[in-house]
Design a protein around this motif. Structure first.
Motif, PDB file in Angstrom:
ATOM      1  N   GLU A  53       0.803  -1.212   0.000  1.00 21.87           N
ATOM      2  CA  GLU A  53       0.000   0.000   0.000  1.00 21.87           C
ATOM      3  C   GLU A  53       0.841   1.269   0.000  1.00 21.87           C
ATOM      4  O   GLU A  53       0.462   2.269  -0.586  1.00 21.87           O
ATOM      5  CB  GLU A  53      -0.940   0.027   1.216  1.00 21.87           C
ATOM      6  N   LYS A  99      -0.556   0.258  -5.184  1.00 27.22           N
ATOM      7  CA  LYS A  99      -0.183   1.271  -4.215  1.00 27.22           C
ATOM      8  C   LYS A  99      -1.294   2.301  -4.091  1.00 27.22           C
ATOM      9  O   LYS A  99      -1.850   2.761  -5.088  1.00 27.22           O
ATOM     10  CB  LYS A  99       1.114   1.930  -4.655  1.00 27.22           C
ATOM     11  N   LEU A 100      -1.633   2.660  -2.882  1.00 28.58           N
ATOM     12  CA  LEU A 100      -2.673   3.652  -2.644  1.00 28.58           C
ATOM     13  C   LEU A 100      -2.151   5.050  -2.983  1.00 28.58           C
ATOM     14  O   LEU A 100      -0.955   5.321  -2.884  1.00 28.58           O
ATOM     15  CB  LEU A 100      -3.124   3.604  -1.187  1.00 28.58           C
TER      16      LEU A 100
END
Length: 112
Positions: A53, A99-100
């Motif tokens: 993340e 990935k955020l």
């Protein structure tokens, strides 16, 4: 190349007749009825299931018994399925999580 263990002295033999199709990240693959998403992806040569993340580093199968959450994937637009526990189904749409856009919030730090 078949990466599945089809005959095993302790576990049941795998019947390759009951194939299902599913998509992972917009590409179609074949799996076997009742095998997990993780097993189907590994059999198709896929080792990266998602990305961390915050760092964006690749993640795959870690424990393969449902204790950790490294194999989380999105299934039919629902988040948080563990690929090692979720049986593959005909027409299932599986996507890795990326990935955020912002760092994950540290909820514990607010309460200190």
């Amino acid at each position: 190349m078949n990466r599945r263990i089809l005959k095993h002295p302790v576990l049941d033999n795998v019947d390759e007749k009951n194939k299902v199709t599913f998509t992972f990240n917009h590409k179609t693959y074949e799996g076997l009825e009742n095998e997990t998403i993780a097993a189907a992806l590994l059999a198709n040569g896929i080792r990266t299931l998602r990305h961390h993340e915050e760092s964006g580093s690749p993640r795959g199968i870690y424990c393969n018994i449902g204790h950790c959450f490294e194999c989380r994937v999105n299934v039919n637009d629902q988040q948080g399925y563990r690929a090692c526990l979720t049986p593959i189904q005909e027409g299932m749409i599986v996507k890795s999580s990326d990935k955020l856009p912002t760092p994950v919030r540290d909820w514990g730090a607010e309460n200190e």
